[in-house]
Design an enzyme around this catalytic site. Sequence first.
Site, PDB file in Angstrom:
ATOM      1  N   GLU A  53       0.634   4.166   1.923  1.00 46.93           N
ATOM      2  CA  GLU A  53       0.889   4.169   3.151  1.00 46.93           C
ATOM      3  C   GLU A  53       3.079   3.408   3.658  1.00 46.93           C
ATOM      4  O   GLU A  53       2.938   4.266   4.464  1.00 46.93           O
ATOM      5  CB  GLU A  53       0.243   4.014   4.291  1.00 46.93           C
ATOM      6  CG  GLU A  53      -1.025   5.197   4.461  1.00 46.93           C
ATOM      7  CD  GLU A  53      -1.729   3.909   2.770  1.00 46.93           C
ATOM      8  OE1 GLU A  53      -1.600   3.230   2.171  1.00 46.93           O
ATOM      9  OE2 GLU A  53      -3.509   3.810   3.150  1.00 46.93           O
TER      10      GLU A  53
ATOM     11  N   CYS B 246      -1.534  -1.423   7.837  1.00 47.43           N
ATOM     12  CA  CYS B 246      -0.892  -0.316   7.334  1.00 47.43           C
ATOM     13  C   CYS B 246      -0.984   0.703   8.284  1.00 47.43           C
ATOM     14  O   CYS B 246      -0.345   1.193   9.530  1.00 47.43           O
ATOM     15  CB  CYS B 246      -1.449   0.832   6.366  1.00 47.43           C
ATOM     16  SG  CYS B 246      -0.872   0.316   4.810  1.00 47.43           S
TER      17      CYS B 246
ATOM     18  N   CYS C 173       0.642  -1.470  -0.193  1.00 47.59           N
ATOM     19  CA  CYS C 173       0.451   0.535  -0.711  1.00 47.59           C
ATOM     20  C   CYS C 173       0.322   0.980   0.417  1.00 47.59           C
ATOM     21  O   CYS C 173       2.113   0.956   0.326  1.00 47.59           O
ATOM     22  CB  CYS C 173      -0.976  -0.089   1.113  1.00 47.59           C
ATOM     23  SG  CYS C 173      -2.235  -1.430   1.655  1.00 47.59           S
TER      24      CYS C 173
HETATM   25  N1  THU Z   1      -4.195   0.571  -1.043  1.00 49.84           N
HETATM   26  C1  THU Z   1      -4.367   1.659  -0.657  1.00 49.84           C
HETATM   27  O1  THU Z   1      -2.736   1.444  -1.222  1.00 49.84           O
HETATM   28  N2  THU Z   1      -3.686   2.037   1.168  1.00 49.84           N
HETATM   29  C2  THU Z   1      -4.529   1.636   0.697  1.00 49.84           C
HETATM   30  O2  THU Z   1      -5.034   2.098   2.496  1.00 49.84           O
HETATM   31  C3  THU Z   1      -6.122   0.256   0.331  1.00 49.84           C
HETATM   32  C4  THU Z   1      -6.182  -0.449  -0.692  1.00 49.84           C
HETATM   33  C5  THU Z   1      -4.164  -0.076  -2.699  1.00 49.84           C
HETATM   34  C6  THU Z   1      -3.691  -1.714  -2.305  1.00 49.84           C
HETATM   35  C7  THU Z   1      -4.054  -2.211  -3.870  1.00 49.84           C
HETATM   36  O3  THU Z   1      -3.234  -1.714  -4.459  1.00 49.84           O
HETATM   37  C8  THU Z   1      -4.698  -0.806  -4.048  1.00 49.84           C
HETATM   38  O4  THU Z   1      -4.992   0.069  -3.350  1.00 49.84           O
HETATM   39  C9  THU Z   1      -6.864  -1.450  -4.543  1.00 49.84           C
HETATM   40  O5  THU Z   1      -6.570  -2.063  -3.376  1.00 49.84           O
END
Ligand code: THU
Length: 140
Positions: A61, A94, A59
């Site tokens: 974060e 996260c 993610c």
């Molecule tokens: N994702 C994030 O980068 N941060 C979040 O807080 C929630 C989800 C991303 C992970 C994945 O690449 C996409 O969003 C869909 O879940």
Amino acid sequence: MKLLDKKTIEDLLHCAREARKAAYAPYSGFCVGAALLSCDGRIFKGCNVENISFGVTNCAERTALFTAVSDGCRDFEAIAIAAGDETILPCGICRQALAEFSPDITVICAKKDGYERFKLSELLPHGFDNFSTKEKKPNV
Ligand code: THU
């Protein structure tokens, strides 16, 4: 420690939106950017990085957090998260990752107009925060 004033929040939101441009999200199509403000005033950016083996995905974060920690930074004031027109909250992994370093960090979630603001302690009130190595069982 940098004061979390209006200008600082706007800078962070801007950096999160900039970071989002680098997102690698060919599987979900959901691009996320994050900007993490350290207590000494530095801003670390991160985006989500997906993988064909979905579980490998990182993610935005955690990308920002791991970049910061790799640069020797371990105390954080705030993190801004931008996912286009959608307002999102950080996922459980996260939250736990951020709590390791700054359990009281402010989480700023971009909205179409403005933002929403939380304390990580509100979002993760009962995170995992201790374990005893003595209780570890040997490998079988
Ligand atoms: N994702 C994030 O980068 N941060 C979040 O807080 C929630 C989800 C991303 C992970 C994945 O690449 C996409 O969003 C869909 O879940």
